[in-house]
Scaffold this motif. Structure first.
Motif, PDB file in Angstrom:
ATOM      1  N   UNK A 360     -15.422 -31.226 -29.018  1.00  0.00           N
ATOM      2  CA  UNK A 360     -15.633 -30.218 -30.167  1.00  0.00           C
ATOM      3  C   UNK A 360     -17.068 -30.457 -30.274  1.00  0.00           C
ATOM      4  N   UNK A 361     -17.819 -29.304 -30.386  1.00  0.00           N
ATOM      5  CA  UNK A 361     -18.973 -29.444 -30.761  1.00  0.00           C
ATOM      6  C   UNK A 361     -19.240 -29.635 -32.058  1.00  0.00           C
ATOM      7  N   UNK A 362     -20.150 -30.682 -32.548  1.00  0.00           N
ATOM      8  CA  UNK A 362     -20.223 -30.877 -34.155  1.00  0.00           C
ATOM      9  C   UNK A 362     -21.127 -29.892 -34.620  1.00  0.00           C
ATOM     10  N   UNK A 363     -20.827 -28.624 -35.157  1.00  0.00           N
ATOM     11  CA  UNK A 363     -21.600 -27.576 -35.817  1.00  0.00           C
ATOM     12  C   UNK A 363     -21.441 -27.733 -37.352  1.00  0.00           C
ATOM     13  N   UNK A 364     -22.476 -27.806 -38.228  1.00  0.00           N
ATOM     14  CA  UNK A 364     -22.174 -28.134 -39.580  1.00  0.00           C
ATOM     15  C   UNK A 364     -21.939 -26.704 -40.087  1.00  0.00           C
ATOM     16  N   UNK A 365     -21.186 -26.700 -41.381  1.00  0.00           N
ATOM     17  CA  UNK A 365     -21.067 -25.452 -41.890  1.00  0.00           C
ATOM     18  C   UNK A 365     -22.327 -24.980 -42.924  1.00  0.00           C
ATOM     19  N   UNK A 366     -23.189 -26.118 -43.006  1.00  0.00           N
ATOM     20  CA  UNK A 366     -24.197 -25.852 -44.059  1.00  0.00           C
ATOM     21  C   UNK A 366     -25.241 -24.964 -43.563  1.00  0.00           C
ATOM     22  N   UNK A 367     -26.427 -24.573 -44.108  1.00  0.00           N
ATOM     23  CA  UNK A 367     -27.619 -23.907 -43.676  1.00  0.00           C
ATOM     24  C   UNK A 367     -28.487 -24.768 -42.731  1.00  0.00           C
ATOM     25  N   UNK A 368     -27.835 -24.997 -41.789  1.00  0.00           N
ATOM     26  CA  UNK A 368     -28.565 -25.805 -40.602  1.00  0.00           C
ATOM     27  C   UNK A 368     -28.692 -25.174 -39.491  1.00  0.00           C
ATOM     28  N   UNK A 369     -29.608 -25.402 -38.696  1.00  0.00           N
ATOM     29  CA  UNK A 369     -29.691 -24.931 -37.214  1.00  0.00           C
ATOM     30  C   UNK A 369     -29.532 -26.113 -36.419  1.00  0.00           C
ATOM     31  N   UNK A 370     -28.339 -26.140 -35.450  1.00  0.00           N
ATOM     32  CA  UNK A 370     -28.159 -27.143 -34.483  1.00  0.00           C
ATOM     33  C   UNK A 370     -28.804 -27.181 -33.126  1.00  0.00           C
ATOM     34  N   UNK A 384     -19.031 -26.473 -20.931  1.00  0.00           N
ATOM     35  CA  UNK A 384     -17.659 -26.309 -20.173  1.00  0.00           C
ATOM     36  C   UNK A 384     -16.656 -26.418 -21.071  1.00  0.00           C
ATOM     37  N   UNK A 385     -16.660 -27.538 -21.896  1.00  0.00           N
ATOM     38  CA  UNK A 385     -15.735 -27.772 -22.877  1.00  0.00           C
ATOM     39  C   UNK A 385     -15.590 -26.912 -23.997  1.00  0.00           C
ATOM     40  N   UNK A 386     -16.786 -26.333 -24.277  1.00  0.00           N
ATOM     41  CA  UNK A 386     -16.741 -25.629 -25.541  1.00  0.00           C
ATOM     42  C   UNK A 386     -16.873 -24.042 -25.091  1.00  0.00           C
ATOM     43  N   UNK A 387     -16.608 -23.649 -23.813  1.00  0.00           N
ATOM     44  CA  UNK A 387     -16.808 -22.483 -23.307  1.00  0.00           C
ATOM     45  C   UNK A 387     -16.187 -21.120 -24.083  1.00  0.00           C
ATOM     46  N   UNK A 388     -14.915 -21.619 -24.584  1.00  0.00           N
ATOM     47  CA  UNK A 388     -14.271 -20.357 -25.486  1.00  0.00           C
ATOM     48  C   UNK A 388     -15.132 -19.918 -26.896  1.00  0.00           C
ATOM     49  N   UNK A 389     -15.999 -21.136 -27.031  1.00  0.00           N
ATOM     50  CA  UNK A 389     -16.627 -20.756 -28.461  1.00  0.00           C
ATOM     51  C   UNK A 389     -18.001 -19.905 -28.157  1.00  0.00           C
ATOM     52  N   UNK A 390     -18.438 -19.969 -26.932  1.00  0.00           N
ATOM     53  CA  UNK A 390     -19.832 -19.183 -26.644  1.00  0.00           C
ATOM     54  C   UNK A 390     -19.408 -17.924 -25.782  1.00  0.00           C
ATOM     55  N   UNK A 391     -18.431 -17.814 -25.151  1.00  0.00           N
ATOM     56  CA  UNK A 391     -18.216 -16.777 -24.244  1.00  0.00           C
ATOM     57  C   UNK A 391     -18.499 -15.171 -24.429  1.00  0.00           C
ATOM     58  N   UNK A 392     -18.289 -15.098 -25.789  1.00  0.00           N
ATOM     59  CA  UNK A 392     -18.467 -13.607 -26.308  1.00  0.00           C
ATOM     60  C   UNK A 392     -19.700 -13.382 -27.166  1.00  0.00           C
ATOM     61  N   UNK A 393     -20.518 -14.606 -27.310  1.00  0.00           N
ATOM     62  CA  UNK A 393     -21.717 -14.506 -27.838  1.00  0.00           C
ATOM     63  C   UNK A 393     -22.925 -14.182 -27.054  1.00  0.00           C
ATOM     64  N   UNK A 394     -23.474 -12.879 -27.372  1.00  0.00           N
ATOM     65  CA  UNK A 394     -24.779 -12.745 -26.901  1.00  0.00           C
ATOM     66  C   UNK A 394     -25.843 -12.323 -27.891  1.00  0.00           C
ATOM     67  N   UNK A 395     -26.976 -13.149 -27.867  1.00  0.00           N
ATOM     68  CA  UNK A 395     -28.033 -13.080 -28.757  1.00  0.00           C
ATOM     69  C   UNK A 395     -28.642 -11.819 -28.577  1.00  0.00           C
ATOM     70  N   UNK A 396     -29.198 -11.278 -29.541  1.00  0.00           N
ATOM     71  CA  UNK A 396     -30.018 -10.050 -29.610  1.00  0.00           C
ATOM     72  C   UNK A 396     -31.421 -10.304 -28.835  1.00  0.00           C
TER      73      UNK A 396
END
Length: 396
Positions: A360-370, A384-396
């Motif tokens: 589990x990638x420790x991403x805060x819900x606060x107004x922070x950049x991780x 590899x372990x958090x792939x499902x979190x990233x797979x559909x995200x494509x930055x502009x």
């Protein structure tokens, strides 16, 4: 540890040593047994402390825009061993590896894991026959297993202190190792180097009758890979491509290639406000800190990190603490990993914690950049372990 290599070693009953053993005798003997698949190719050889992978990606993008097929040998893996060997920026296939390891299973010379992978890369490139092959040295240069090639041009983007237990404790000693990739009568392209390093480079180049090409401030466009250091790498790549393509080089294709080039873990936004950056020594951390300050001047920063034992963790922490008071230190699976507890105890951060689980990638819900940084091996595990979190995200 090279992720995925054991699968092929076990299938083809190949024993290799996991330790690091600098030297060229074993790899030369093994390649001779294989019929010297590393000969008669158009190589570009890259050594240096930081910027090797980015410069290689930029060069490949420029060459591909000119209609050339390009092989890349990167180090280390992003997800597993397949993406360390690429053809036109696509990972080598299982079929490529099966064919290579069938041949490697007949080799009698004992090899280390990295030597084995280097030999596999040469076999795959021999089979696929790209127009150009860009080889990134694993460590150092002079005694690195990649240094058996005769390149069109050698490239050194940067030099700073690294791997001091193998390469020496001074810039001059480390530069001597990097300068070992300079080949007689072949040009050397360099980025901005410390004065002490440039002296060693000039002395070696003179002995080898090698012309030194220095990158200039040429590129004016936008890059997908962020940071002033990436512009320097882009300038160097443009210089290299122009040298090897000669009258085939088209500036507009060079600019287009640079503007489209990407590489994982180079200030890579993998999810909104989550950046992966493989800064793992003082020089690359300086570049990371500068980039964070420029892009996120008014945002709070959460640093998630893990390092290998041979890094100057104290100095790295002090630099990162100039942009953040919130740290999470990760325990990760690698025999060379620095215990997270050591980072925790050396940190003077106001908010700090240790996490033993990379699932589990420790991403805060606060107004922070991780900012996830440190060892490239750690970033590969997290991807590899958090792939499902990233797979559909494509930055502009």
């Amino acid at each position: 540890m090279i992720t995925g290599l054991d699968h092929y070693k076990e299938k083809w009953n190949i024993a290799s040593d996991t330790s690091i053993k600098p030297g060229l005798d074993a790899i030369k003997q093994a390649l001779q047994e294989l019929g010297n698949p590393h000969e008669n190719h158009q190589f570009i050889h890259i050594a240096g402390t930081n910027g090797k992978g980015s410069t290689a990606a930029f060069i490949a993008a420029i060459l591909m825009q000119h209609g050339k097929s390009v092989g890349n040998f990167f180090s280390p893996a992003i997800e597993d061993v397949h993406d360390q060997i690429q053809i036109d920026r696509e990972p080598a296939t299982e079929a490529d590896f099966e064919a290579a390891f069938e041949q490697l299973s007949k080799v009698q010379t004992p090899l280390t894991d990295f030597e084995l992978l280097t030999a596999a890369a040469f076999l795959i490139f021999y089979r696929r026959k790209p127009d150009f092959i860009i080889i990134e040295a694993g460590m150092g240069g002079r005694f690195d297993s990649t240094n058996v090639i005769d390149p069109l041009i050698s490239v050194i983007p940067s030099i700073s202190l690294e791997h001091t237990n193998f390469l020496g404790s001074t810039i001059a000693e480390i530069t001597w190792h990097k300068a070992g990739i300079i080949k007689k009568g072949k040009p050397l392209a360099i980025g901005k180097l410390p004065e002490e390093a440039e002296k060693v480079i000039c002395t070696t180049a003179e002995k080898m009758s090698s012309e030194i090409l220095k990158s200039k401030d040429l590129f004016e466009g936008e890059l997908k890979m962020k940071g002033q250091h990436q512009k320097a790498n882009a300038d160097l790549a443009l210089l290299v491509a122009e040298n090897i393509l000669e009258n085939q080089f088209k500036e507009h294709l060079g600019i287009l290639g640079l503007s489209e080039a990407t590489l994982a873990f180079r200030f890579e936004e993998v999810y909104p406000d989550v950046i992966f950056d493989g800064a793992h020594n003082e020089a690359s951390v300086d570049a990371l800190v500068e980039t964070v300050r420029k892009i996120y001047p008014d945002r709070e920063i959460h640093i998630v990190m893990g390092l290998l034992k041979d890094k100057d963790h104290g100095a790295i922490l002090r630099k990162l603490e100039t942009i953040s008071d919130h740290f999470t230190f990760l325990k990760f699976e690698n025999e060379r990993a620095l215990p997270a507890q050591i980072l925790f105890s050396k940190s003077s951060s106001k908010i700090k914690t240790i996490l033993n689980d990379c699932d589990i990638l420790p991403v805060s819900s606060k107004n922070e950049v991780t900012i996830v940084t440190g060892s490239l091996y750690l970033l590969a595990i997290l991807r590899k372990r958090n792939y499902s979190m990233f797979e559909h995200y494509r930055p502009d």
